[in-house]
Scaffold this active site. Structure first.
Site, mmCIF file in Angstrom:
data_model
loop_
_atom_site.group_PDB
_atom_site.id
_atom_site.type_symbol
_atom_site.label_atom_id
_atom_site.label_comp_id
_atom_site.label_asym_id
_atom_site.label_seq_id
_atom_site.Cartn_x
_atom_site.Cartn_y
_atom_site.Cartn_z
ATOM 1 N N MET A 112 -0.803 9.766 1.521
ATOM 2 C CA MET A 112 -1.096 9.041 0.478
ATOM 3 C C MET A 112 0.484 8.986 -0.258
ATOM 4 S SD MET A 112 -2.998 7.682 -1.822
ATOM 5 C CE MET A 112 -4.745 8.430 -1.542
ATOM 6 N N GLY A 113 0.834 7.703 -0.369
ATOM 7 C CA GLY A 113 2.089 7.021 -0.819
ATOM 8 C C GLY A 113 2.223 7.032 -2.275
ATOM 9 N N CYS A 114 3.424 6.707 -3.018
ATOM 10 C CA CYS A 114 3.349 6.441 -4.177
ATOM 11 C C CYS A 114 2.640 5.303 -4.762
ATOM 12 C CB CYS A 114 4.835 6.408 -4.564
ATOM 13 S SG CYS A 114 5.775 5.155 -3.823
ATOM 14 N N THR A 115 2.275 4.376 -3.968
ATOM 15 C CA THR A 115 1.317 3.240 -4.286
ATOM 16 C C THR A 115 0.033 3.313 -4.206
ATOM 17 O OG1 THR A 115 2.090 1.855 -2.409
ATOM 18 C CG2 THR A 115 3.616 1.588 -4.615
ATOM 19 N N GLY A 116 -0.260 4.496 -3.232
ATOM 20 C CA GLY A 116 -1.668 4.527 -2.653
ATOM 21 C C GLY A 116 -1.716 4.819 -1.443
#
Length: 385
Positions: free
Chosen positions: A358-362
């Site tokens: 899970m990254g900062c944008t999704g």
């Protein structure tokens, strides 16, 4: 049809005959307002009604209880019963006596959902939220694709020739994005806006809602309903909606009644704005715009796209083992959260080691840097990107 409505229809034809004789053909649009059922009492209805009367844009028709101030308007009397008011509203709409109506509650059929309108706080832009009540489809992703069409219908009926559209970053957003791109590539006229965040894209963040980065934001109805409540009542503490134009008109395939919804917590400013919204939609021929948009979308393969979204997923026939573990530092974003683990297995099957994250944008798929181009190609072939 009730005797009251029959008399009104008779008067409409008599007025039309008079107009033909005198050469004055243009009649004022009439918009209805059901006045019973608000948690804030009848006073907010009175304030909204007189605010509209002062502007003199259209003729306001009241439907509901006998109150003294209703004598200032054309008024259809009902008992304090929402069912009776709804039935009378339908008669008046179907007969053409009124061209739109604002009401507090209405049971739209499945396949119809409402498009709300707010003013965004950052730049004061109008934002259409598609959708805010109703159920366009029982399948979430299909519903959001149809909601996109509904949002464009509302914006175009209100005079925006080429509305820009974005998809809120909720579950299903990337799947919906792919479906709308397919519709666009098949010839449907659709203008995507872009997130104002540094990485851009068609999927919108919360910041974009505050900014009004697009004309129409697509989401599911439950999320849209929450957004409407936050936009309209954040300055009042929640129990009195002060901003926006309500939850909007019900729109759907083969549906042409101009019925706009407000909340039982909608204050006078929102009710007045909702009435003006209904007037804009009536003036812009909401029903005709809706029919035309659905026809154009169908010609671009809308029904086929929707059937693919509702098809049952193929059963997994074999267990896929991951390749030898590698260091994974390269991120692949843009994959739907519900498809993330399946996307990883697609890469395993292509002998590319991958992990989900899970990254900062999704959601993201992580791969070794040397495998990044090949991994992206595999995911595109499998329709995950």
């Amino acid at each position: 049809m009730s005797d009251q409505v029959k008399q009104t229809v008779k008067k409409v034809f008599e007025d039309l005959a008079t107009s033909l004789e005198t050469g004055r053909m243009e009649a004022k649009i009439k918009i209805g307002l059901t006045i019973d059922g608000s948690e804030l009492g009848l006073d907010v209805m009175k304030q909204a009604a007189f605010a509209i009367k002062q502007k003199n844009l259209f003729d306001l028709v009241l439907i509901g209880s006998d109150v003294e101030w209703a004598a200032e308007f054309e008024h259809y009397s009902t008992t304090d019963c929402q069912k009776e008011a709804a039935e009378l509203m339908e008669e008046l709409l179907d007969s053409g006596e009124i061209q739109g109506c604002v009401t507090l509650h209405y049971n739209f059929p499945i396949g119809v959902s409402t498009v709300g309108k707010v003013i965004t706080p950052a730049l004061g832009r109008e934002l259409y939220i598609a959708t805010t009540t109703g159920t366009t489809s029982g399948a979430r992703n299909e519903a959001m694709v149809l909601n996109a069409i509904n949002g464009l219908v509302a914006a175009k009926a209100c005079g925006i020739k080429q509305p820009t559209i974005g998809i809120l970053n909720v579950e299903g957003a990337k799947t919906v994005e792919r479906s709308l791109i397919a519709l666009q590539e098949n010839g449907y006229e659709l203008a995507f806006g872009e997130s104002q965040r540094e990485d851009g894209g068609k999927v919108l963040r919360g910041n974009d809602l505050l900014l009004g980065s697009v004309d129409v934001v697509v989401c599911d109805s439950l999320t849209g309903n929450i957004l409407m409540k936050l936009f309209s009542a954040y300055s009042s503490g929640g129990n009195y909606e002060t901003l926006g134009a309500g939850y909007g008109p019900g729109i759907g395939r083969h549906y042409d009644r101009n019925i706009c919804i407000i909340s039982r917590a909608s204050g006078a400013p929102v009710i007045a704005n909702a009435l003006e919204y209904a007037y804009e939609l009536a003036k812009g021929k909401l029903g005709k715009v809706s029919q035309a948009e659905y026809q154009k979308a169908d010609q671009a393969g809308l029904k086929q796209i929707c059937s693919e979204l509702t098809a049952a997923p193929a059963a997994q026939t074999k267990e896929i083992e991951p390749p030898a573990k590698e260091i994974v530092t390269s991120e692949i974003a843009g994959i739907e959260i519900m498809e993330l683990e399946d996307a990883v297995k697609v890469l395993w099957e292509a002998d590319i080691y991958a992990e989900s994250g899970m990254g900062c944008t999704g959601p993201i798929v992580l791969v070794n840097e040397k495998n990044l181009p090949a991994a992206q190609d595999e995911l595109k072939k499998a329709n995950y990107l």
